[in-house]
Design a protein around this motif. Structure first.
Motif, mmCIF file in Angstrom:
data_model
loop_
_atom_site.group_PDB
_atom_site.id
_atom_site.type_symbol
_atom_site.label_atom_id
_atom_site.label_comp_id
_atom_site.label_asym_id
_atom_site.label_seq_id
_atom_site.Cartn_x
_atom_site.Cartn_y
_atom_site.Cartn_z
ATOM 1 N N VAL A 188 0.865 -1.189 0.000
ATOM 2 C CA VAL A 188 0.000 0.000 0.000
ATOM 3 C C VAL A 188 0.896 1.232 0.000
ATOM 4 C CG1 VAL A 188 -1.785 1.281 1.237
ATOM 5 C CG2 VAL A 188 -1.813 -1.232 1.243
ATOM 6 N N TYR A 189 0.514 2.185 -0.804
ATOM 7 C CA TYR A 189 1.376 3.362 -0.917
ATOM 8 C C TYR A 189 0.524 4.629 -1.011
ATOM 9 C CZ TYR A 189 0.095 3.550 -5.856
ATOM 10 O OH TYR A 189 -0.597 3.653 -7.024
ATOM 11 N N ARG A 190 1.247 5.753 -0.831
ATOM 12 C CA ARG A 190 0.708 7.084 -1.126
ATOM 13 C C ARG A 190 1.812 7.821 -1.864
ATOM 14 N NH1 ARG A 190 -1.690 10.322 3.747
ATOM 15 N NH2 ARG A 190 -3.390 8.873 3.363
ATOM 16 N N SER A 191 1.421 8.417 -2.991
ATOM 17 C CA SER A 191 2.425 9.130 -3.775
ATOM 18 C C SER A 191 1.863 10.467 -4.203
ATOM 19 C CB SER A 191 2.831 8.316 -5.007
ATOM 20 O OG SER A 191 1.720 8.157 -5.884
ATOM 21 N N SER A 192 2.766 11.379 -4.471
ATOM 22 C CA SER A 192 2.357 12.721 -4.894
ATOM 23 C C SER A 192 1.927 12.688 -6.342
ATOM 24 C CB SER A 192 3.509 13.706 -4.704
ATOM 25 O OG SER A 192 4.582 13.355 -5.578
ATOM 26 N N ILE A 193 1.237 13.759 -6.716
ATOM 27 C CA ILE A 193 0.733 13.840 -8.077
ATOM 28 C C ILE A 193 1.895 13.892 -9.070
ATOM 29 C CG2 ILE A 193 -0.670 15.205 -9.673
ATOM 30 C CD1 ILE A 193 -2.267 13.787 -7.502
ATOM 31 N N ASP A 194 3.013 14.473 -8.653
ATOM 32 C CA ASP A 194 4.135 14.643 -9.589
ATOM 33 C C ASP A 194 5.020 13.404 -9.666
ATOM 34 O OD1 ASP A 194 5.370 14.638 -7.192
ATOM 35 O OD2 ASP A 194 6.225 16.661 -7.352
ATOM 36 N N GLU A 214 -3.497 7.236 -3.749
ATOM 37 C CA GLU A 214 -3.412 6.129 -2.792
ATOM 38 C C GLU A 214 -3.699 4.829 -3.562
ATOM 39 O OE1 GLU A 214 -4.849 8.173 1.399
ATOM 40 O OE2 GLU A 214 -6.230 6.901 0.246
ATOM 41 N N GLY A 215 -2.888 3.845 -3.304
ATOM 42 C CA GLY A 215 -3.093 2.615 -4.065
ATOM 43 C C GLY A 215 -2.497 1.393 -3.405
ATOM 44 N N SER A 216 -2.723 0.271 -4.051
ATOM 45 C CA SER A 216 -2.184 -1.007 -3.564
ATOM 46 C C SER A 216 -1.487 -1.729 -4.724
ATOM 47 C CB SER A 216 -3.296 -1.880 -2.991
ATOM 48 O OG SER A 216 -4.233 -2.208 -4.003
ATOM 49 N N VAL A 217 -0.486 -2.495 -4.349
ATOM 50 C CA VAL A 217 0.316 -3.234 -5.337
ATOM 51 C C VAL A 217 0.429 -4.687 -4.866
ATOM 52 C CG1 VAL A 217 2.566 -3.464 -6.443
ATOM 53 C CG2 VAL A 217 1.611 -1.177 -5.976
ATOM 54 N N ARG A 218 0.196 -5.630 -5.812
ATOM 55 C CA ARG A 218 0.346 -7.047 -5.483
ATOM 56 C C ARG A 218 1.235 -7.692 -6.548
ATOM 57 N NH1 ARG A 218 -3.100 -11.186 -7.039
ATOM 58 N NH2 ARG A 218 -4.655 -9.625 -7.653
ATOM 59 N N GLU A 219 2.232 -8.439 -6.074
ATOM 60 C CA GLU A 219 3.140 -9.107 -7.020
ATOM 61 C C GLU A 219 2.448 -10.348 -7.598
ATOM 62 O OE1 GLU A 219 7.550 -11.191 -7.419
ATOM 63 O OE2 GLU A 219 7.010 -10.123 -5.564
#
Length: 748
Positions: free
Chosen positions: A61-67, A157-162
């Motif tokens: 789970v992550y949070r990243s900026s628009i840029d 905000e999103g999620s990543v699964r391998e």
């Protein structure tokens, strides 16, 4: 709160009211503050719980900026990128698009969908494990978080699964699908439980090609394939699975199916069973072996059937007779065997050509089929010989023989019908030998031998007839068998002899001799050439016999060449047309002549008149090859019925010999005299020398001399003599010593 109530009651009047209000205000403020702190602590606890939950999720789970900068990441995402701590990862990642995606344009596609919809779900990309640069596959879902007041996007905000293993498995499955879709057969996994209920676990695309049925229908109905199995093979098909299930043994089974479009195919199924909880699972492969089966059937056809008539051949027949013998022994019934030899087939085949002969044989096969039941056996033994067998005949020996006689007469009637092809009309007939067997004699070759003996008995009575095997004929046949063995040994040991009968020219000079075969059997005494030659032809010894004659004759010419008185003598030898038809005969004669160093022009090879109706091109080619060496050729028994002027011109003969039968009768028969005159005139026209044999009287000699005969041979001059006596006669005649009557007057 009772104190508050009491206080309010005490101060509810007069000047105390303002004090009461102040106290009440302070009390309420404290209560509200206490409640807010409690709610705040609860919110903080919930927030901590949420953070702890996110931190321990197996999905990143992550949070990243628009840029494109990374703001936060949970432990799963940190580890996914190869890091141990979030701070380390955040410090290392500066540009998500450039550093994370294998294909940077995927980030742009991700953002485009995200900004278009406000969210993105299950976006699959290949990325780098950031720290190690290992390439992995992920699926990513995200949303945009907006400022509630301004509506501006704040961050992602999103999620990543391998899903690397999933992608690898899917790729393998795709490869497997592609591979199996191109296999000539089909892979399957089938499970059957103890109650007999089956289900299809897996089928490859090949099953659709094999049976012509969509795979979905197979999955829906596991018994569908079974319904396409050929009815005659269905029981064995079910037994193959049943036996495999009982012993957990592999299946290797061949069977037929009828496809959805009606084709018949041969399949081979190979499968390995595996036991489970109350069930058995088979992992296997089904292949289309129709081509191999067709080829096997063709091979079997070649091995067991005659390609010309499509009838069974000798090999098939021997197996059928053997089975019939066994069946007779078990059921006490009888079987009938008919050995059929076509009369005069060789004349038709040689004079009209092999294509006509082949057509005749095919028609004979059809005629014979019309004489028997479908269950009876008709076979072609080769050449013009057929065998017909009728099985399961009831009754005693006389009844079986009567039935055999009736069947043989039906066959003779069918075979007597004239054969017509275009303008060709051939009077057809056959000789049939019949044997009744009951299983007492178990040797197939003995049964065939008896039928063969009976057939020759039918031939000897004038042909176009049938003869039942007579056991008394076995004695003659056994003698013939012994004689064949003795002849084979005599040829190998060179105990046969050549006798020499002189040939006289028109001036009365001995110009040569004809070498005639003689066999003095150690038990039987002298055996006539009239018996030797047919015996050699029937037993396959004629080639060896002719080679012996050629070798002995050339050896004798070599001896004569060393003595002046015999060095110019010519020597004629008879060679069978069959032997001369073999490819190695020319080389054999060439080698003999070269090794003996003789004058090849002194050797004359005689052929029977039937040579003119054989394969002229092959015979003529071999004759010309030997004529180049100087060897002469003579046509024996000329005028006996086979020759024609057109055929005679195609072969390079040097002389003809008038058939002795005509010479014998020229004193008494005007027709024979006319025929001899015609032969002499024709030979003169073709520039052929003429030899007359069987000359026994001076009147015969005078007639032949008057009409231009070139050479004479017969008892008038001498019988055939052993080599030493012949040479002694020559020397005696030269020295003036009295020789055989009339001969001393003819030697110059």
């Amino acid at each position: 709160m009772d104190w508050l109530v009491d206080g309010i009651a005490a101060f509810s009047s007069g000047d105390n009211r303002s004090i009461l209000l102040s106290v009440l205000t302070v009390a309420l403020s404290g209560a509200f503050a206490w409640r807010y702190r409690r709610l705040y602590r609860k919110a903080m606890d919930e927030n901590d719980n949420t953070r702890e939950l996110i931190e321990h999720l197996s999905e990143g789970v992550y949070r990243s900026s628009i840029d494109g900068s990374q703001i936060s990441a949970n432990r799963a995402l940190v580890k996914l990128n190869g890091y141990e701590e979030e701070e380390e990862m955040l410090a290392s990642v500066s540009d998500i698009a450039a550093e994370w995606y294998v294909d940077p344009t995927r980030r742009d596609q991700f953002r485009e969908i995200l900004h278009q919809n406000g969210y993105v779900e299950d976006f699959v990309s290949e990325i780098f494990r950031h720290k190690t640069r290992e390439r992995i596959w992920i699926t990513e879902s995200a949303r945009i978080v907006y400022d509630k007041k301004t509506g501006k996007p704040l961050h992602y905000e999103g999620s990543v699964r391998e899903i690397t293993e999933t992608i690898a498995r899917l790729k393998l499955e795709e490869k497997f699908r592609k591979l199996t879709s191109h296999l000539p057969g089909g892979l399957f996994q089938l499970t059957a439980n103890s109650g007999g209920v089956s289900k299809i676990d897996y089928l490859s695309e090949g099953f659709h090609r094999i049976a012509g049925i969509p795979l979905r229908r197979h999955y829906d109905d596991a018994s569908l394939f079974h319904s396409f199995v050929h009815p005659e093979d269905r029981e064995a098909y079910v037994d193959a699975f049943r036996n495999s299930n009982l012993g957990l043994t592999p299946i290797d089974h061949e069977f037929r199916i009828r496809t959805a479009d009606g084709q018949e195919k041969w399949l081979r199924m190979c499968a390995q069973p595996e036991a489970g909880e109350g069930c058995t699972t088979w992992y296997g492969y089904v292949s289309d072996i129709s081509l191999r089966k067709r080829q096997a059937l063709e091979i079997e056809k070649l091995a067991y059937f005659d390609p010309l008539t499509q009838l069974p051949n000798r090999r098939f027949l021997v197996e059928r007779i053997s089975a019939a013998v066994g069946e007779c022994g078990r059921n006490g019934r009888k079987s009938l065997l008919f050995f059929i030899d076509l009369d005069n087939f060789k004349i038709l085949n040689d004079t009209q050509g092999h294509d006509v002969g082949d057509a005749y044989l095919r028609e004979i096969a059809e005629r014979l089929k019309g004489c028997v039941r479908d269950t009876d056996t008709i076979a072609r033994m080769g050449g013009d010989e057929f065998i017909l067998m009728i099985e399961d005949v009831a009754g005693d020996q006389p009844a079986a023989e009567a039935m055999a006689a009736g069947a043989a007469n039906d066959m003779l009637a069918a075979l007597r019908r004239p054969f017509e092809l275009g303008e060709i009309r051939h009077s057809s007939s056959a000789s049939i030998g019949v044997v009744v067997f009951d299983g007492t004699e178990r040797r197939v070759d003995e049964i065939l031998k008896r039928a063969d003996i009976a057939m020759y008995q039918a031939k000897s009575t004038g042909r176009d007839s049938a003869a039942l095997f007579d056991p008394s004929l076995m004695e003659c046949e056994n003698e013939r068998y012994v004689l064949v063995g003795d002849l084979r040994k005599a040829i190998a040991d060179e105990t046969l002899e050549l006798h020499y009968q002189p040939q006289i020219d028109r001036t009365g000079k001995i110009v040569g001799a004809e070498a005639l075969l003689r066999w003095n059997h150690p038990v039987l005494g002298p055996v006539s050439p009239l018996r030797i030659i047919p015996l050699a032809e029937q037993s396959g010894l004629i080639g060896s016999l002719c080679r012996f004659v050629l070798k002995t004759a050339i050896r004798k010419l070599a001896e004569w060449s060393e003595r002046p008185e015999t060095s110019q003598l010519r020597l004629a030898v008879n060679v069978s047309v069959k032997t001369f038809g073999t490819s190695g005969v020319v080389r054999f004669v060439e080698d003999l002549v070269a090794a003996s160093n003789i004058d090849a022009s002194l050797l004359t090879i005689e052929f029977a008149e039937s040579v003119t109706v054989t394969d002229n091109a092959a015979i003529a080619s071999r004759m010309r090859a030997l004529k180049e060496m100087g060897i002469r050729f003579s046509l024996d028994d000329f005028g006996s019925g086979f020759s024609s002027l057109a055929r005679l011109k195609k072969l390079p003969f040097d002389e003809v010999k008038i058939d002795g039968g005509f010479v014998t009768d020229i004193e008494n028969s005007e027709s024979d005299r006319a025929l001899v005159r015609t032969i002499l005139a024709m030979a003169n026209t073709l520039h052929l020398e003429v030899v007359a044999e069987h000359v026994e009287t001076k009147n015969q000699e005078a007639f032949l001399h008057a009409f231009g005969c070139d050479c004479f041979q017969g008892f008038l001059y001498s019988a055939a003599l052993p080599a030493t006596e012949f040479e002694t006669m020559i020397l005696s005649a030269i020295s003036g010593t009295q020789g055989p009557e009339h001969l001393d007057q003819l030697i110059a």
